[in-house]
Design a protein around this motif. Structure first.
Motif, PDB file in Angstrom:
ATOM      1  N   UNK A  71       0.935  -1.118  -0.070  1.00 43.69           N
ATOM      2  CA  UNK A  71       0.158   0.146   0.049  1.00 43.69           C
ATOM      3  C   UNK A  71       0.791   1.184   0.178  1.00 43.69           C
ATOM      4  N   UNK A  72       0.721   1.806  -1.123  1.00 44.70           N
ATOM      5  CA  UNK A  72       1.875   3.041  -1.508  1.00 44.70           C
ATOM      6  C   UNK A  72       1.478   3.966  -0.174  1.00 44.70           C
ATOM      7  N   UNK A  73       2.867   4.455   0.304  1.00 42.22           N
ATOM      8  CA  UNK A  73       2.908   5.498   1.411  1.00 42.22           C
ATOM      9  C   UNK A  73       2.562   5.071   2.862  1.00 42.22           C
ATOM     10  N   UNK A  74       2.088   3.738   2.739  1.00 39.45           N
ATOM     11  CA  UNK A  74       1.867   3.208   4.125  1.00 39.45           C
ATOM     12  C   UNK A  74       3.041   2.015   4.272  1.00 39.45           C
ATOM     13  N   UNK A  75       3.020   1.096   3.486  1.00 37.58           N
ATOM     14  CA  UNK A  75       4.120   0.077   3.719  1.00 37.58           C
ATOM     15  C   UNK A  75       5.302  -0.023   2.655  1.00 37.58           C
ATOM     16  N   UNK A  76       5.236   1.174   2.031  1.00 36.85           N
ATOM     17  CA  UNK A  76       6.114   1.333   0.943  1.00 36.85           C
ATOM     18  C   UNK A  76       6.343   2.515   0.401  1.00 36.85           C
ATOM     19  N   UNK A  77       7.191   3.143  -0.013  1.00 41.92           N
ATOM     20  CA  UNK A  77       7.459   4.569  -0.249  1.00 41.92           C
ATOM     21  C   UNK A  77       6.292   4.911  -1.293  1.00 41.92           C
ATOM     22  N   UNK A  78       5.959   6.155  -1.116  1.00 43.42           N
ATOM     23  CA  UNK A  78       4.621   6.608  -1.940  1.00 43.42           C
ATOM     24  C   UNK A  78       5.002   6.942  -3.223  1.00 43.42           C
ATOM     25  N   UNK A  79       6.400   6.899  -3.669  1.00 43.20           N
ATOM     26  CA  UNK A  79       6.693   6.852  -5.188  1.00 43.20           C
ATOM     27  C   UNK A  79       6.876   5.534  -5.753  1.00 43.20           C
ATOM     28  N   UNK A  80       6.385   5.364  -7.072  1.00 40.03           N
ATOM     29  CA  UNK A  80       6.102   4.021  -7.356  1.00 40.03           C
ATOM     30  C   UNK A  80       7.600   3.221  -8.082  1.00 40.03           C
ATOM     31  N   UNK A  81       8.636   3.971  -8.274  1.00 41.12           N
ATOM     32  CA  UNK A  81       9.723   3.407  -8.511  1.00 41.12           C
ATOM     33  C   UNK A  81      10.105   2.740  -7.207  1.00 41.12           C
ATOM     34  N   UNK A 103       0.653  -3.702  -6.328  1.00 45.13           N
ATOM     35  CA  UNK A 103       0.807  -2.487  -6.111  1.00 45.13           C
ATOM     36  C   UNK A 103      -0.578  -1.565  -5.812  1.00 45.13           C
ATOM     37  N   UNK A 104      -0.400  -0.693  -5.123  1.00 48.77           N
ATOM     38  CA  UNK A 104      -1.707  -0.002  -4.808  1.00 48.77           C
ATOM     39  C   UNK A 104      -1.212   1.574  -4.458  1.00 48.77           C
ATOM     40  N   UNK A 105      -2.075   2.302  -4.540  1.00 43.80           N
ATOM     41  CA  UNK A 105      -2.064   3.761  -4.084  1.00 43.80           C
ATOM     42  C   UNK A 105      -2.970   3.934  -2.756  1.00 43.80           C
ATOM     43  N   UNK A 106      -2.978   5.067  -2.394  1.00 45.32           N
ATOM     44  CA  UNK A 106      -3.532   5.304  -0.937  1.00 45.32           C
ATOM     45  C   UNK A 106      -4.425   6.734  -1.238  1.00 45.32           C
ATOM     46  N   UNK A 107      -5.335   6.769  -0.666  1.00 45.48           N
ATOM     47  CA  UNK A 107      -6.212   8.119  -0.565  1.00 45.48           C
ATOM     48  C   UNK A 107      -5.493   8.943   0.689  1.00 45.48           C
ATOM     49  N   UNK A 108      -4.578   9.711   0.394  1.00 45.05           N
ATOM     50  CA  UNK A 108      -3.787  10.174   1.370  1.00 45.05           C
ATOM     51  C   UNK A 108      -4.484  11.176   2.384  1.00 45.05           C
ATOM     52  N   UNK A 109      -5.986  11.659   1.899  1.00 44.82           N
ATOM     53  CA  UNK A 109      -6.796  12.370   2.596  1.00 44.82           C
ATOM     54  C   UNK A 109      -7.312  11.626   3.921  1.00 44.82           C
ATOM     55  N   UNK A 110      -7.632  10.240   3.488  1.00 44.67           N
ATOM     56  CA  UNK A 110      -8.486   9.379   4.470  1.00 44.67           C
ATOM     57  C   UNK A 110      -7.248   8.114   5.054  1.00 44.67           C
ATOM     58  N   UNK A 111      -6.231   8.018   4.019  1.00 40.52           N
ATOM     59  CA  UNK A 111      -5.506   7.148   4.458  1.00 40.52           C
ATOM     60  C   UNK A 111      -6.156   5.563   4.062  1.00 40.52           C
ATOM     61  N   UNK A 112      -7.232   5.643   3.217  1.00 39.82           N
ATOM     62  CA  UNK A 112      -7.641   4.532   2.770  1.00 39.82           C
ATOM     63  C   UNK A 112      -6.920   4.072   1.423  1.00 39.82           C
ATOM     64  N   UNK A 113      -6.553   2.862   1.418  1.00 39.99           N
ATOM     65  CA  UNK A 113      -6.045   2.400   0.035  1.00 39.99           C
ATOM     66  C   UNK A 113      -6.939   2.331  -1.187  1.00 39.99           C
TER      67      UNK A 113
END
Lengths: 527, 527
Positions: free
Chosen positions: A279-289, A321-331
């Motif tokens: 989950x991007x920004x949570x358990x992995x860097x928020x940048x995809x590389x 790979x996934x992204x995150x709604x960084x407003x709510x913290x939801x994947x």
């Protein structure tokens, strides 16, 4: 018990093909495309390669740096730690049952080298055995949801009945090639006995290949033991007949329940999938590389463990790979950035010469609506274009993987059918250039009746079982249904006409006896 | 009249960017991604090249064979016939006003050579001028539907009010770069006067570039004349400020109304799009390779005519590939085979070094449901991956192009936003590899608060304005909306807060006077 006893001699004549030929010609029924039906897909389109050599090398070097300088944490499995220590890892004890291991650059990659680039998973219907790796590709149902979502948005815990219904749907469509594993969690069954009913259900209601339990090493062992009853020990000893789908505990942790499960499958020569759920920004860097580098590092460690356990054991590199709604913290799932990451994971898997599990029909939507399919296709196109070999989560996925939906399952399956047509590619030959169709009538003449059209029309285009192609007037007269309502009709009709594939009575009884004995041996546990 | 009079000095500060900076930070509002907003996209991902050199050459040779051996039929335009005869075509008179022309192999391709591979279409807001060709890409609303579809499935004829509402929606989203042309047919306006209200509406309610009329040469001339009022004749003489979107009459016919319209735009140095609308099995071979060859042949002839008229006039190669439900004879859109064909058309366009219009958010669905977006994404991914430059039909398309939908328009626009993120590609650098995020906490540590996350989270992922990312519980409490209902809210709110871009009063009056004079000069005609 020999496998030939239970396998009908159907090689070359899988059930689905037979059904295709029994049906009337195309003009009578929607959704029949027998010329596209295959036990597994052989990809005829090229992979979509996003990055250049330099960028790929940088990601590989970053993965090496993670392994060499930050290391992987192992928990509760001293045997695995000792195996990696002997292989050259630098072990640092962190606590009673916690170790950090760092690996010299290139070591883990070198350990993966004995894993087969391509292998067969044998199905009890041999005509449905699947190839995994290279240009072979299979679509597999979703995995792991505790809930079911109804078309009105009601959410409830999934049961064994749901689990079996989903297996029946997968068995009944030509567009899924594998029965999957924990298609949903049968939450009405005790946690410590669930795996027995799940494996049995896959065997009983499907003749596809399937996945076994990974929630505890002894449950993994039970899963394999049931395969010995089903296939015979000789077959199990010499073939991959079952696989486990293992998750690392990202970032950079492999826990002992998991590593012991991995070793259980590998020791038996069975397959395993090694998935960082990122989950991007949570358990992995928020940048995809960074996610790609971490995914590669974590997954390679799982694969390496299989090879230390038994060189040559089938193992699948995996990426989620996934992204995150960084407003709510939801994947969030089915978004564009992870789609790009999936394309890169395909390139990385080919460079290390391992089969890849990647992406699927991801969505965050709670309904099988426009959002659900927009996100799913975005995600799924990356899966097929990156050349992934084992595409889990190909059907049923809603609600960020928390829920399965029958409607979404058949919508996704139909999309998988369209992808069968897509993956055949575009053939260029005198016959497909079809200049005779243009010559026959010349400029201004329609081509409905040309010889060329008559030769090709039945196989020219994928015919969806669910999409509405009618003119508005006909659709209006027919009640103005939407895709969701057609999907409800479709799955209910499929279940109503479902017939279980034949299973030898003696095997069935032996499996049931094994299950009864195992269930008697322990108290129910609910967590 | 100089263009500087009407253009606010906004270069480098387009409206949308300004709005982005006025908004509160990302945490406050959905769907704002100012870092992705651009007047046109510069594609950073590679094209997805489906075919090898040999196959491409065979398609090109088949196109040459069509032109050399079957020929193109021209109707009602002896001037065009004479131009092609002088250029080397072999003319055969078929009737009073009908000619077949055959072209030596390579002749038409050679005639296309003077067309620019890339050009600028100037918008009245210069900051919104667009580049067309090369790695530039723009998303343009759908074109040509006579109907509007309501979310309940009701279908009605479109009006000028619908036309203007759609322009306002396009003007209000950052994800469309062009106002399009006949976004819908304003059927409440007489056919012979419709173009005046359409061009005026584009000018009045949008400051994007737009398309002019093609339904008659004199209407094309009116469209260009209105641009002279808007931009000043100097600007029109020296720039492409308007384009016409022309269809061949497939198979292999160019009618006189169309060729005279093409010549009208080209003579004024304005742009044109040359589109074979190919329904597979109906007006083109039912096999996709043949459709590609025919599409190339027909479209090149249109481009060649522009160059015979005025060498260097901007011209766009175009392809619209579709399939057919061969059971009913209904066309189908958003299916896999035309998606593959679109990828090939991208390769062919690059080989002839011309800008390409291709595909879009196609669907046969009557509702903005799961089917509509599944088909749209399948089609649209091919458009962006083939490297198309001018992507018409990017928003609003339902019902096989017979109907526009406000809901689909905003759903598609939001997908176009996601594609802005996709087309930026995946950057690999020390900063995006983000090893410091992993080092900061080490194995097992979440990354929400790392310095790396804080540096990147605001721009890491596309934030959809329409997709629901909430947990089920929150979504349930919020009323369980689906994508369609959110789309209704979205377009209605957008229209409620719409503000027209400033337009100089003197120009406005001059345009209205021109329209009044033209309308007075003719009786209403309704077909």
């Amino acid at each position: 018990m020999a496998d030939t006893d239970i396998m009908a001699p159907e090689a070359g004549k899988p059930t689905r093909r037979t059904r295709g030929t029994r049906r009337p010609a195309r003009s009578a029924a929607h959704g029949h495309n027998p010329w596209l039906e295959v036990p597994y897909i052989t990809r005829k389109v090229p992979t979509y390669d996003l990055l250049d050599e330099e960028s790929l090398v940088r990601i590989e070097e970053a993965a090496d740096t993670i392994l060499a300088e930050i290391g992987i944490e192992f928990r509760d499995d001293p045997v695995t730690v000792e195996m990696f220590r002997k292989a050259g890892g630098t072990v640092t004890k962190l606590g009673d049952a916690t170790w950090n291991i760092r690996f010299d650059r290139g070591l883990i990659r070198a350990l993966c080298a004995t894993a087969p680039p391509r292998f067969t998973q044998v199905a009890r219907n041999r005509a449905r055995s699947v190839e995994i790796g290279g240009d072979a590709m299979i679509f597999v149902p979703s995995y792991g949801s505790p809930f079911m979502l109804e078309p009105n948005g009601d959410r409830r815990y999934a049961t064994l009945n749901d689990f079996q219904t989903l297996i029946k749907l997968a068995q009944s469509t030509p567009w899924l090639h594998h029965s999957g594993g924990t298609i949903c969690e049968p939450t009405d069954i005790p946690v410590n006995k669930r795996h027995l009913d799940m494996v049995y259900s896959h065997v009983k209601y499907s003749d596809h290949a399937f996945l076994g339990s990974i929630t505890a090493p002894e449950r993994a062992a039970d899963s394999i033991e049931m395969c010995r009853i089903l296939f015979g020990s000789d077959v199990v000893d010499q073939n991959c007949v079952i696989m486990g789908n293992f998750n690392s505990t990202s970032p950079l942790v492999w826990d002992g329940v998991t590593t012991r499960g991995i070793r259980t499958y590998a020791e038996a020569g069975q397959g395993s999938i090694h998935l960082p759920f990122l989950l991007g920004g949570a358990v992995t860097p928020v940048t995809m590389a960074g996610s790609c580098a971490q995914s590669l590092a974590e997954s390679m460690v799982g694969v390496a463990l299989t090879q230390l356990t038994k060189p040559g054991a089938p193992a699948i590199l995996a990426a989620f790979l996934s992204s995150l709604d960084l407003r709510s913290g939801s994947p969030t799932f089915g978004t564009p950035e992870p789609a790009l990451g999936s394309l890169v994971m395909g390139q990385l898997a080919r460079r290390i010469n391992l089969p890849l599990r990647c992406s699927g029909n991801f969505s965050t939507s709670k309904l099988p609506d426009a959002q659900s399919m927009s996100q799913s296709v975005m995600s799924m196109m990356a899966a097929v274009q990156c050349g992934a070999n084992f595409i889990l989560h190909s059907a049923g996925y809603l609600d960020g993987l928390l829920s399965m939906s029958y409607e979404k399952f058949v919508l996704d399956s139909d999309l998988c059918g369209a992808l069968h047509a897509y993956l055949k590619g575009l053939e260029v030959s005198d016959e497909t250039l079809g200049l005779d169709a243009l010559r026959e009538g010349g400029p201004g003449a329609h081509m409905f009746g040309t010889q060329h059209t008559l030769r090709h029309y039945e196989h020219a285009y994928y015919d969806s079982a669910l999409d509405d192609y009618r003119p508005w007037e006909t659709w209006d007269e027919g009640g103005r249904g939407d895709a969701m309502s057609r999907a409800t009709t479709r799955w209910q009709q499929t279940i109503a006409s479902y017939e279980a594939p034949p299973l030898d009575d003696a095997i069935d009884e032996e499996l049931l006896a094994f299950i009864a004995k195992r269930k008697e041996s322990m108290e129910d546990a609910w967590h």
